[in-house]
Design an enzyme around this catalytic site. Sequence first.
Site, PDB file in Angstrom:
ATOM      1  N   TYR A 173       3.547   6.766  12.954  1.00  0.00           N
ATOM      2  CA  TYR A 173       4.019   7.503  11.773  1.00  0.00           C
ATOM      3  C   TYR A 173       3.519   8.947  11.775  1.00  0.00           C
ATOM      4  O   TYR A 173       3.737   9.682  10.816  1.00  0.00           O
ATOM      5  CB  TYR A 173       3.559   6.817  10.479  1.00  0.00           C
ATOM      6  CG  TYR A 173       4.253   5.498  10.183  1.00  0.00           C
ATOM      7  CD1 TYR A 173       5.640   5.387  10.225  1.00  0.00           C
ATOM      8  CD2 TYR A 173       3.520   4.368   9.846  1.00  0.00           C
ATOM      9  CE1 TYR A 173       6.267   4.182   9.948  1.00  0.00           C
ATOM     10  CE2 TYR A 173       4.143   3.157   9.564  1.00  0.00           C
ATOM     11  CZ  TYR A 173       5.515   3.078   9.610  1.00  0.00           C
ATOM     12  OH  TYR A 173       6.131   1.883   9.327  1.00  0.00           O
ATOM     13  N   LYS A 196       0.807  -1.227   0.000  1.00  0.00           N
ATOM     14  CA  LYS A 196       0.000   0.000   0.000  1.00  0.00           C
ATOM     15  C   LYS A 196       0.838   1.274   0.000  1.00  0.00           C
ATOM     16  O   LYS A 196       0.350   2.336  -0.372  1.00  0.00           O
ATOM     17  CB  LYS A 196      -0.973  -0.010   1.174  1.00  0.00           C
ATOM     18  CG  LYS A 196      -2.084  -1.037   0.991  1.00  0.00           C
ATOM     19  CD  LYS A 196      -3.432  -0.405   1.085  1.00  0.00           C
ATOM     20  CE  LYS A 196      -4.564  -1.355   0.735  1.00  0.00           C
ATOM     21  NZ  LYS A 196      -4.529  -2.635   1.462  1.00  0.00           N
ATOM     22  N   THR A 218      -7.919   9.963   4.943  1.00  0.00           N
ATOM     23  CA  THR A 218      -8.339   8.680   4.390  1.00  0.00           C
ATOM     24  C   THR A 218      -9.103   7.855   5.403  1.00  0.00           C
ATOM     25  O   THR A 218      -9.185   8.206   6.589  1.00  0.00           O
ATOM     26  CB  THR A 218      -7.149   7.870   3.839  1.00  0.00           C
ATOM     27  OG1 THR A 218      -7.668   6.849   2.980  1.00  0.00           O
ATOM     28  CG2 THR A 218      -6.324   7.241   4.941  1.00  0.00           C
ATOM     29  N   ASN A 234      -3.611  -1.218   6.623  1.00  0.00           N
ATOM     30  CA  ASN A 234      -2.364  -0.957   5.912  1.00  0.00           C
ATOM     31  C   ASN A 234      -2.362   0.338   5.103  1.00  0.00           C
ATOM     32  O   ASN A 234      -1.335   1.003   5.013  1.00  0.00           O
ATOM     33  CB  ASN A 234      -2.017  -2.143   5.006  1.00  0.00           C
ATOM     34  CG  ASN A 234      -1.464  -3.317   5.795  1.00  0.00           C
ATOM     35  OD1 ASN A 234      -0.893  -3.128   6.864  1.00  0.00           O
ATOM     36  ND2 ASN A 234      -1.637  -4.519   5.286  1.00  0.00           N
ATOM     37  N   GLY A 236      -9.256  -6.985  -2.341  1.00  0.00           N
ATOM     38  CA  GLY A 236     -10.303  -6.497  -1.459  1.00  0.00           C
ATOM     39  C   GLY A 236     -11.150  -5.577  -2.320  1.00  0.00           C
ATOM     40  O   GLY A 236     -12.090  -5.985  -2.987  1.00  0.00           O
ATOM     41  N   GLY A 237     -10.740  -4.310  -2.389  1.00  0.00           N
ATOM     42  CA  GLY A 237     -11.433  -3.364  -3.264  1.00  0.00           C
ATOM     43  C   GLY A 237     -10.927  -3.385  -4.695  1.00  0.00           C
ATOM     44  O   GLY A 237     -11.521  -2.792  -5.595  1.00  0.00           O
ATOM     45  N   LYS A 260      10.618 -18.891   5.759  1.00  0.00           N
ATOM     46  CA  LYS A 260      11.110 -18.032   6.860  1.00  0.00           C
ATOM     47  C   LYS A 260      10.550 -16.620   6.759  1.00  0.00           C
ATOM     48  O   LYS A 260      11.259 -15.636   7.003  1.00  0.00           O
ATOM     49  CB  LYS A 260      12.655 -17.986   6.877  1.00  0.00           C
ATOM     50  CG  LYS A 260      13.343 -19.296   6.589  1.00  0.00           C
ATOM     51  CD  LYS A 260      12.951 -20.410   7.561  1.00  0.00           C
ATOM     52  CE  LYS A 260      13.488 -21.760   7.109  1.00  0.00           C
ATOM     53  NZ  LYS A 260      12.801 -22.880   7.788  1.00  0.00           N
ATOM     54  N   ASP A 318     -17.471 -10.992  -3.204  1.00  0.00           N
ATOM     55  CA  ASP A 318     -18.221  -9.979  -3.961  1.00  0.00           C
ATOM     56  C   ASP A 318     -17.643  -9.735  -5.361  1.00  0.00           C
ATOM     57  O   ASP A 318     -18.378  -9.511  -6.315  1.00  0.00           O
ATOM     58  CB  ASP A 318     -18.273  -8.664  -3.181  1.00  0.00           C
ATOM     59  CG  ASP A 318     -16.898  -8.101  -2.916  1.00  0.00           C
ATOM     60  OD1 ASP A 318     -16.186  -8.655  -2.048  1.00  0.00           O
ATOM     61  OD2 ASP A 318     -16.508  -7.136  -3.593  1.00  0.00           O
ATOM     62  N   ASN A 323       1.851  -7.513   7.939  1.00  0.00           N
ATOM     63  CA  ASN A 323       1.551  -6.871   9.220  1.00  0.00           C
ATOM     64  C   ASN A 323       0.525  -7.673  10.022  1.00  0.00           C
ATOM     65  O   ASN A 323      -0.662  -7.661   9.727  1.00  0.00           O
ATOM     66  CB  ASN A 323       1.026  -5.450   8.982  1.00  0.00           C
ATOM     67  CG  ASN A 323       2.123  -4.552   8.435  1.00  0.00           C
ATOM     68  OD1 ASN A 323       3.298  -4.732   8.760  1.00  0.00           O
ATOM     69  ND2 ASN A 323       1.771  -3.601   7.601  1.00  0.00           N
ATOM     70  N   SER A 336      -8.912   0.063   7.084  1.00  0.00           N
ATOM     71  CA  SER A 336      -8.875  -0.891   8.189  1.00  0.00           C
ATOM     72  C   SER A 336      -7.444  -1.231   8.569  1.00  0.00           C
ATOM     73  O   SER A 336      -7.208  -2.113   9.364  1.00  0.00           O
ATOM     74  CB  SER A 336      -9.627  -2.163   7.796  1.00  0.00           C
ATOM     75  OG  SER A 336      -9.019  -2.730   6.661  1.00  0.00           O
ATOM     76  N   SER A 382       1.107  -9.893  -0.491  1.00  0.00           N
ATOM     77  CA  SER A 382       0.761  -8.472  -0.396  1.00  0.00           C
ATOM     78  C   SER A 382       1.204  -7.750   0.876  1.00  0.00           C
ATOM     79  O   SER A 382       1.377  -6.534   0.852  1.00  0.00           O
ATOM     80  CB  SER A 382      -0.743  -8.286  -0.600  1.00  0.00           C
ATOM     81  OG  SER A 382      -1.463  -8.992   0.382  1.00  0.00           O
ATOM     82  N   GLY A 427     -16.225 -13.548   1.563  1.00  0.00           N
ATOM     83  CA  GLY A 427     -16.623 -12.299   0.926  1.00  0.00           C
ATOM     84  C   GLY A 427     -16.275 -12.312  -0.551  1.00  0.00           C
ATOM     85  O   GLY A 427     -15.368 -11.604  -0.979  1.00  0.00           O
ATOM     86  N   GLU A 454      -9.911 -13.893  -3.577  1.00  0.00           N
ATOM     87  CA  GLU A 454     -10.543 -13.225  -2.440  1.00  0.00           C
ATOM     88  C   GLU A 454     -11.003 -14.256  -1.420  1.00  0.00           C
ATOM     89  O   GLU A 454     -11.064 -15.452  -1.711  1.00  0.00           O
ATOM     90  CB  GLU A 454     -11.690 -12.316  -2.896  1.00  0.00           C
ATOM     91  CG  GLU A 454     -12.846 -13.002  -3.547  1.00  0.00           C
ATOM     92  CD  GLU A 454     -13.879 -12.006  -4.084  1.00  0.00           C
ATOM     93  OE1 GLU A 454     -13.864 -10.818  -3.733  1.00  0.00           O
ATOM     94  OE2 GLU A 454     -14.724 -12.460  -4.869  1.00  0.00           O
ATOM     95  N   GLY A 472      -7.616  -2.489  -5.823  1.00  0.00           N
ATOM     96  CA  GLY A 472      -6.578  -1.536  -6.229  1.00  0.00           C
ATOM     97  C   GLY A 472      -5.332  -2.257  -6.722  1.00  0.00           C
ATOM     98  O   GLY A 472      -4.807  -1.967  -7.793  1.00  0.00           O
TER      99      GLY A 472
HETATM  100  C1  LIG Z   1      -5.273  -3.643   1.199  1.00  0.00           C
HETATM  101  C2  LIG Z   1      -4.691  -4.973   1.155  1.00  0.00           C
HETATM  102  C3  LIG Z   1      -5.154  -5.931   0.243  1.00  0.00           C
HETATM  103  C4  LIG Z   1      -6.288  -5.654  -0.721  1.00  0.00           C
HETATM  104  O1  LIG Z   1      -5.969  -4.646  -1.628  1.00  0.00           O
HETATM  105  P1  LIG Z   1      -7.056  -3.921  -2.535  1.00  0.00           P
HETATM  106  O2  LIG Z   1      -6.307  -2.934  -3.316  1.00  0.00           O
HETATM  107  O3  LIG Z   1      -8.093  -3.311  -1.640  1.00  0.00           O
HETATM  108  O4  LIG Z   1      -7.697  -4.988  -3.366  1.00  0.00           O
HETATM  109  C5  LIG Z   1      -4.508  -7.152   0.217  1.00  0.00           C
HETATM  110  N1  LIG Z   1      -3.488  -7.440   1.055  1.00  0.00           N
HETATM  111  C6  LIG Z   1      -3.017  -6.568   1.959  1.00  0.00           C
HETATM  112  C7  LIG Z   1      -1.903  -6.949   2.841  1.00  0.00           C
HETATM  113  C8  LIG Z   1      -3.609  -5.289   2.029  1.00  0.00           C
HETATM  114  O5  LIG Z   1      -3.140  -4.408   2.928  1.00  0.00           O
END
Ligand SMILES: *Cc1c(COP(=O)(O)O)cnc(C)c1O
Length: 321
Positions: free
Chosen positions: A118, A56, A78, A83, A182-183, A276, A213, A310, A81, A307, A211, A207, A185
Site C-alpha cells: 500500500y 481498522k 504509526t 492490521n 486488544g487495546g 464460507k 489484562d 487477514n 503488529s 473483526s 492476555g 480477549e 479501540g
Molecule cells: C486490532 C484488531 C483487534 C483489536 O482491536 P483493538 O482496537 O486494539 O481492541 C481485533 N481484531 C482484529 C482483526 C484487529 O486487527
Amino acid sequence: MSTLPAPTYADVADAAEHIAGAAHRTPVMTSRTADALTGASLFFKCENFQRMGAFKFRGAFNAISHFTESQRQAGVLTFSSGNHAQAIALSARIAGIKATIIMPEDAPAAKMEATRGYGGEVITYDRYTGNREEIAARLAQERDMTLIPPYDHPHVIAGQGTSAKELIEETGPLDYLFVCLGGGGLLAGCALAAAELSPSCTVIGVEPEAGNDAQQSLERGEIVHIEVPRTIADGAASTHVGEYNFPILKRYVDRVVTVSDDQLVQTMKFFAQRMKMVVEPTGCLAAAAVLQNILPVKGKRVGIIVSGGNVDLARLAQFLA
Ligand SMILES: *Cc1c(COP(=O)(O)O)cnc(C)c1O
C-alpha cells in the site's frame, strides 16, 4: 497521548460521515446453524470484508481525514503488529500523504507485505526487547509526523464505533453485543454506539485467555499492564488498554470474558465450513465466546463483530487441518 477531548457518540456519527464512500458498509450475516447451536438470533458484522480486510480502516481513515494541511505535508506515523499498519498505509495512499510504520520484525509476512504494497515505509523492531511507543515518539519528533496509534486516540475510537453503528442501524435493538479487544479501540467505539442506539444492550468484551489484562483492569478499576501474551490472536496481543479507552470501557462495558486458542481454532473452522468465510484468529474472539457458550445467550438477539480476515494461507491451512 493526543490532546483531543474524550470521544462521545457525536464523534462516532461524525466519523460515519468522514468514512462514507471510502469504507465499505460491510455485510451483516446470519447462520441457521449458529442460531440452532446457541438457541439465539446471531448477527455477524463481517469486518473481514472491510477494505484491507479488517475494521481498522475505519479508525485510520477517520483520523487522517481530520488532518490539517500542515499535518498532511509531513505525513502520518504509526506502530502496529499488522492490521492498523495496513489501514494507515492504505488511508494515507487514498489521502495522498506519506506513511511510516513501525512493525515487530516477527509480524505475519502477509501483513508486512500488504503494508509495503500500500506504499507504507516499514521500520522493524524486536517486540520482546524494544519499546515501540518510545521509537514512535522519537521518530514523530525527528520527522515532525503525526502519530496515529492503533487504539488510544479519539478519532480512531470514533471510527471503529461506526461498525456497531451500522450493525444496529441494520438489525434494530440488540440484547447483547460481543466485541473482541486488544487495546480497546473497537470495543470503546462500539460501546459508545450501542449505548446511544440500543441503550439496553449488554456489551461484552472478549480477549484471549493468555492476555486477560482488560478483564483484570475492569476488576481492579485501573489499567493493568501484562507481559506480551503468546496467543494465536496476534491482533489482540496487546499488553494494556488505552488511556482514552479505559474510562469508556469502565462506563459502558458490562464485562470481559476470555477464550482459549483452541476455541479460536474451533471457531475458524466453523466460519470456514459453515459460513464460507476466512476469519483470522483474532477475528474469531467475539464469535468464539458465543458459539463456545462462554456466556449463555439463549433466546436473545446478539450482535457479534467479526473483526478481520487477514491470515497467511499456509497458517490458515495448518489451523484447518
Ligand atoms: C486490532 C484488531 C483487534 C483489536 O482491536 P483493538 O482496537 O486494539 O481492541 C481485533 N481484531 C482484529 C482483526 C484487529 O486487527
